[in-house]
Design an enzyme around this catalytic site. Structure first.
Site, PDB file in Angstrom:
ATOM      1  N   ARG A  51       0.796  -1.230   0.000  1.00  0.00           N
ATOM      2  CA  ARG A  51       0.000   0.000   0.000  1.00  0.00           C
ATOM      3  C   ARG A  51       0.827   1.278   0.000  1.00  0.00           C
ATOM      4  NH1 ARG A  51      -2.649  -3.868   1.693  1.00  0.00           N
ATOM      5  NH2 ARG A  51      -0.632  -4.356   2.570  1.00  0.00           N
ATOM      6  N   THR A  52       1.795   1.347   0.911  1.00  0.00           N
ATOM      7  CA  THR A  52       2.488   2.628   1.067  1.00  0.00           C
ATOM      8  C   THR A  52       3.250   2.959  -0.207  1.00  0.00           C
ATOM      9  OG1 THR A  52       2.692   2.068   3.389  1.00  0.00           O
ATOM     10  CG2 THR A  52       4.003   3.933   2.617  1.00  0.00           C
ATOM     11  N   LYS A  80      26.513  -4.396  -1.716  1.00  0.00           N
ATOM     12  CA  LYS A  80      27.980  -4.364  -1.862  1.00  0.00           C
ATOM     13  C   LYS A  80      28.629  -3.730  -0.641  1.00  0.00           C
ATOM     14  CE  LYS A  80      27.163  -3.353  -6.711  1.00  0.00           C
ATOM     15  NZ  LYS A  80      27.108  -2.195  -7.607  1.00  0.00           N
ATOM     16  N   ARG A 101      11.331   3.896   3.411  1.00  0.00           N
ATOM     17  CA  ARG A 101      10.969   2.919   4.457  1.00  0.00           C
ATOM     18  C   ARG A 101      12.214   2.124   4.792  1.00  0.00           C
ATOM     19  NH1 ARG A 101       5.873  -1.143   4.452  1.00  0.00           N
ATOM     20  NH2 ARG A 101       4.905   0.820   5.112  1.00  0.00           N
ATOM     21  N   HIS A 129       4.926   5.798  11.509  1.00  0.00           N
ATOM     22  CA  HIS A 129       4.431   5.684  10.129  1.00  0.00           C
ATOM     23  C   HIS A 129       3.502   6.889   9.906  1.00  0.00           C
ATOM     24  CE1 HIS A 129       3.342   4.095   6.361  1.00  0.00           C
ATOM     25  NE2 HIS A 129       2.980   2.864   6.688  1.00  0.00           N
TER      26      HIS A 129
HETATM   27  N1   CP Z   1      -0.218   0.054   5.755  1.00  0.00           N
HETATM   28  C1   CP Z   1       1.002  -0.268   5.277  1.00  0.00           C
HETATM   29  O1   CP Z   1       2.033   0.320   5.661  1.00  0.00           O
HETATM   30  O2   CP Z   1       0.973  -1.266   4.345  1.00  0.00           O
HETATM   31  P1   CP Z   1       2.235  -1.737   3.496  1.00  0.00           P
HETATM   32  O3   CP Z   1       3.201  -2.394   4.462  1.00  0.00           O
HETATM   33  O4   CP Z   1       1.707  -2.707   2.479  1.00  0.00           O
HETATM   34  O5   CP Z   1       2.853  -0.534   2.884  1.00  0.00           O
END
Ligand code: CP
Length: 302
Positions: A51-52, A80, A101, A129
């Site tokens: 999603r993100t 590396k 991320r 998040h």
């Molecule tokens: N909600 C969320 O962070 O989903 P993903 O891990 O799929 O990005």
């Protein structure tokens, strides 16, 4: 907000959250706006995502921008031995904004101190998040018609779940009352409870999803974060602690909605998906509009 990084939800003020929600509503009404006009965004995912990453990429495309980056650090020179410092110093030359991320708490803050473009935290370990939180706020406002004075049930892995940590901090601006439902091993960390205590906000803790649910405005389910456990036996013991089923929603408020950042494993039975109180798939759509708003505002395009 212009040219500021978004690493933790408290990097933005309450007024800035509300401005993002206002602009997100504009994007929901008219999503395709060529504001980026070919500008490049670096999307660096050192940890898996559906999603993100895809909603950020959709947001960038709808804004007329271009995406560079990687979806798996195994395809980058990290394999590396290149450091995060060097990776960010290089990528910052290639784009106007970085979305990142990473599995390590604090890594996105570190990247934001190196980069000479704004950095957005798309999840750092079990820490924060913030863009998920902003889409959660948007979803709550849309379904409840307000953000103030709500009863918020946070259910599942409250120890490792970064989404509940950011959400708690944001909703503390709106006089929420919290109900923490988790196994003992996965309780909300003390630092977040102290955060609420210092603000004089109420919270209740329980290991049971019980009759109190009748008071809920939002039930926010979360997955037990398998990837954060050092002891697989502890994961096995807690993984199915809560499985939300339709009969458990009987007697809850008409306007109550079930949210979940997703991915789901077992914690919401699939039969709940067609319940009018289930809102988690609409919530994922809201993520595109909210991320469009965040990008547009951070780059000074709105
Ligand atoms: N909600 C969320 O962070 O989903 P993903 O891990 O799929 O990005």
């Amino acid at each position: 907000m212009k040219n500021k990084s978004l690493v933790t939800i408290t990097d933005f003020s309450k007024e800035e959250y509300l401005r993002i929600l206002e602009v997100a509503a504009e994007f929901e009404a008219n999503s395709y706006q060529n504001l980026l006009n070919g500008q490049v965004v670096g999307v660096l995912f050192f940890e898996p995502s559906t999603r993100t990453r895809l909603s950020f990429e959709s947001a960038i495309n709808r804004l007329g921008g271009r995406v560079i980056g990687f979806t798996d650090s195994a395809t980058s020179s990290v394999t590396k031995g290149e450091t995060l410092n060097d990776t960010i110093r290089v990528v910052t030359n290639y784009c106007e904004l970085i979305v990142m991320r990473h599995p390590l708490e604090g890594s996105v803050r570190y990247a934001s101190e190196i980069a000479n473009v704004p950095v957005i935290n798309a999840g750092d370990g079990s820490n924060q998040h913030p863009t998920q939180t902003l889409l959660d706020l948007y979803s709550i406002q849309k379904t409840q018609g307000k953000l103030n004075d709500l009863n918020i049930f946070l259910v599942g892995d409250l120890k490792y779940g970064r989404t509940v940590h950011s959400l708690l901090m944001a909703l503390s601006e709106f006089n929420a009352t919290f109900y923490f439902i988790s196994p003992d091993e996965l309780r909300m960390p003390d630092e977040y409870k102290m955060y609420l205590e210092e603000l004089g906000l109420k919270y209740y803790e329980s290991t049971e999803l019980d009759d109190n649910m009748k008071n809920a405005d939002i039930i926010y389910m979360t997955r037990v974060q398998k990837e954060r456990f050092s002891d697989p036996i502890e994961y096995e013991r807690t993984k199915n602690a809560y499985v939300l089923k339709n009969h458990m929603l009987e007697g809850t408020r008409d306007n109550m909605r079930v949210l979940h950042p997703l991915p789901r494993v077992n914690e919401i039975h699939t039969s709940v998906d067609s319940n009018p109180k289930a809102y988690y798939f609409q919530q994922t759509e809201n993520g595109v509009y909210v991320r469009q708003a965040i990008i547009a505002l951070m780059l000074g395009l709105k």
